[in-house]
Design an enzyme around this catalytic site. Structure first.
Site, PDB file in Angstrom:
ATOM      1  N   SER A   1     -11.779   2.352   7.104  1.00 54.38           N
ATOM      2  CA  SER A   1     -10.327   2.176   7.192  1.00 54.38           C
ATOM      3  C   SER A   1      -9.744   3.265   8.072  1.00 54.38           C
ATOM      4  O   SER A   1     -10.329   4.348   8.204  1.00 54.38           O
ATOM      5  CB  SER A   1      -9.711   2.267   5.790  1.00 54.38           C
ATOM      6  OG  SER A   1      -8.301   2.419   5.845  1.00 54.38           O
TER       7      SER A   1
ATOM      8  N   TYR B   1      -8.132   6.996  -1.810  1.00 54.59           N
ATOM      9  CA  TYR B   1      -8.694   5.914  -1.002  1.00 54.59           C
ATOM     10  C   TYR B   1      -9.163   6.456   0.343  1.00 54.59           C
ATOM     11  O   TYR B   1     -10.268   6.153   0.801  1.00 54.59           O
ATOM     12  CB  TYR B   1      -7.636   4.834  -0.786  1.00 54.59           C
ATOM     13  CG  TYR B   1      -8.081   3.697   0.098  1.00 54.59           C
ATOM     14  CD1 TYR B   1      -8.921   2.695  -0.382  1.00 54.59           C
ATOM     15  CD2 TYR B   1      -7.650   3.611   1.424  1.00 54.59           C
ATOM     16  CE1 TYR B   1      -9.329   1.646   0.422  1.00 54.59           C
ATOM     17  CE2 TYR B   1      -8.051   2.567   2.242  1.00 54.59           C
ATOM     18  CZ  TYR B   1      -8.888   1.583   1.737  1.00 54.59           C
ATOM     19  OH  TYR B   1      -9.286   0.557   2.546  1.00 54.59           O
TER      20      TYR B   1
ATOM     21  N   LYS C   1     -13.051   6.531   2.185  1.00 62.06           N
ATOM     22  CA  LYS C   1     -13.363   5.952   3.491  1.00 62.06           C
ATOM     23  C   LYS C   1     -13.783   7.027   4.496  1.00 62.06           C
ATOM     24  O   LYS C   1     -14.637   6.782   5.358  1.00 62.06           O
ATOM     25  CB  LYS C   1     -12.147   5.178   4.007  1.00 62.06           C
ATOM     26  CG  LYS C   1     -11.794   3.959   3.160  1.00 62.06           C
ATOM     27  CD  LYS C   1     -12.943   2.968   3.092  1.00 62.06           C
ATOM     28  CE  LYS C   1     -12.555   1.685   2.404  1.00 62.06           C
ATOM     29  NZ  LYS C   1     -13.641   0.672   2.404  1.00 62.06           N
TER      30      LYS C   1
END
Length: 252
Positions: free
Chosen positions: A144, A158, A162
Site C-alpha cells: 500500500s 496499517y 505494509k
C-alpha cells in the site's frame, strides 16, 4: 499462445497462486490472470465470495482453497497439495481502524501485523521450503502507499504492516535471486474495495479526499491487477526488488 500473436504480458502456461481472492484486488487479479491464459489457484476465507470468483475465471483446470492463512496446520496442508507454481500474488490482508497513537492497543497492532505481514511471509517461507515455486517464478506482495507515505493520519498500524512488507520484499528479492525467483510489490493508493467502503467517512469527506488525487478518482481493482500482471509476466523478467506505486498520482 492460442492467438498466435506476440504478447510479452501473456501468462499462457503459467500457474499463478492468488491469496485474498474472495474480493477486491485479489479477485480482479485472479480473473485477469485467467484471461491471459494462466491456470489460477485462488485462496480466500469467505466461501461464498471465493466460489463467485472461481465462477468468473476463464478457461479450466483452476483450483480454489478455503483457508485461514493464520492457521499454520491448514497452510501446511494447503502448500503440500499445491502444484508447482510460476507466480504468487500475496494479497490477503485487512484494514485497521483509524486510531491515533494514544488509542492504539498492543492487541490490535499484533492482529494487523499477524494477518498483513506475518501470515504472508510464513506462506512464502513454506512455499520456498517445500520447493513449490518454479525457477524463473515471480512473487508479488500487495502492499500500500501507506507503507511508503502517510496517506491518512491515524493509520500508523496499517502503514507499519505494509512498510514491513516493502522492506521484507527487498531482502527476499536478494535471497531468492540465486533460485531465479523474482520478488516485487505493488503499492496501491485508495481503491474501490470492501476495505474502504465501510462507512467510516462520509460521502462529502470522500469527495474531498479524491481531490488529492491528480487523476481525480480512486483506483479500480483492475488498475492494480494490470500492474501485478506486468510483474508476473515475462515482460518484467529483469525486475526484482521493486516497489511499484499505483496511486493515480497521489504520492506526488
Amino acid at each position: 499462445m492460442a492467438s498466435g500473436k506476440y504478447n510479452p504480458f501473456s501468462l499462457e502456461g503459467k500457474t499463478i497462486l492468488v491469496t485474498g481472492a474472495s474480493s477486491g484486488i485479489g479477485k480482479a487479479t485472479a480473473i485477469e490472470c485467467s484471461r491471459l491464459g494462466a491456470k489460477v489457484v485462488i485462496v480466500g476465507r469467505n466461501e461464498e465470495r471465493l466460489l463467485q470468483t472461481f465462477s468468473l475465471l476463464e478457461g479450466d483446470s483452476h483450483l480454489h482453497f478455503l483457508i485461514e492463512l493464520s492457521d499454520d496446520d491448514a497452510v501446511d496442508c494447503f502448500v503440500s497439495s499445491l502444484p508447482l507454481i510460476d507466480g504468487a500474488v500475496l494479497c490477503a490482508g485487512i484494514a485497521s481502524e483509524t486510531r491515533p497513537l494514544l488509542f492504539c492497543s498492543k492487541d490490535e497492532f499484533g492482529n494487523v501485523m499477524n494477518i498483513n505481514t506475518f501470515s504472508t511471509i510464513e506462506l512464502l517461507r513454506k512455499l520456498v521450503k517445500k520447493k513449490k515455486i518454479s525457477k524463473g517464478a515471480s512473487v508479488v506482495f500487495v502492499s500500500s502507499i501507506g507503507g511508503v507515505t502517510v496517506f491518512n493520519p491515524g493509520n500508523g498500524v496499517y502503514g507499519a504492516s505494509k512498510a514491513a512488507l516493502n522492506s521484507l520484499m527487498k531482502f527476499y528479492a536478494v535471497e531468492l535471486a540465486p533460485k531465479k525467483i523474482r520478488v516485487n510489490c505493488v503499492n496501491p493508493g485508495r481503491v474501490y474495495t470492501k476495505l474502504i467502503d465501510r462507512g467510516i467517512i462520509s460521502e462529502e469527506q470522500q469527495k474531498k479526499d479524491i481531490e488529492k488525487y491528480p487523476l481525480k478518482r480512486y483506483g479500480e481493482p483492475e488498475d492494480i491487477a494490470c500492474g501485478i500482471i506486468y510483474l508476473l509476466s515475462d515482460a518484467s523478467v529483469w525486475v526484482t526488488g521493486h516497489s511499484l506505486v499505483i496511486d493515480g498520482g497521489y504520492s506526488i
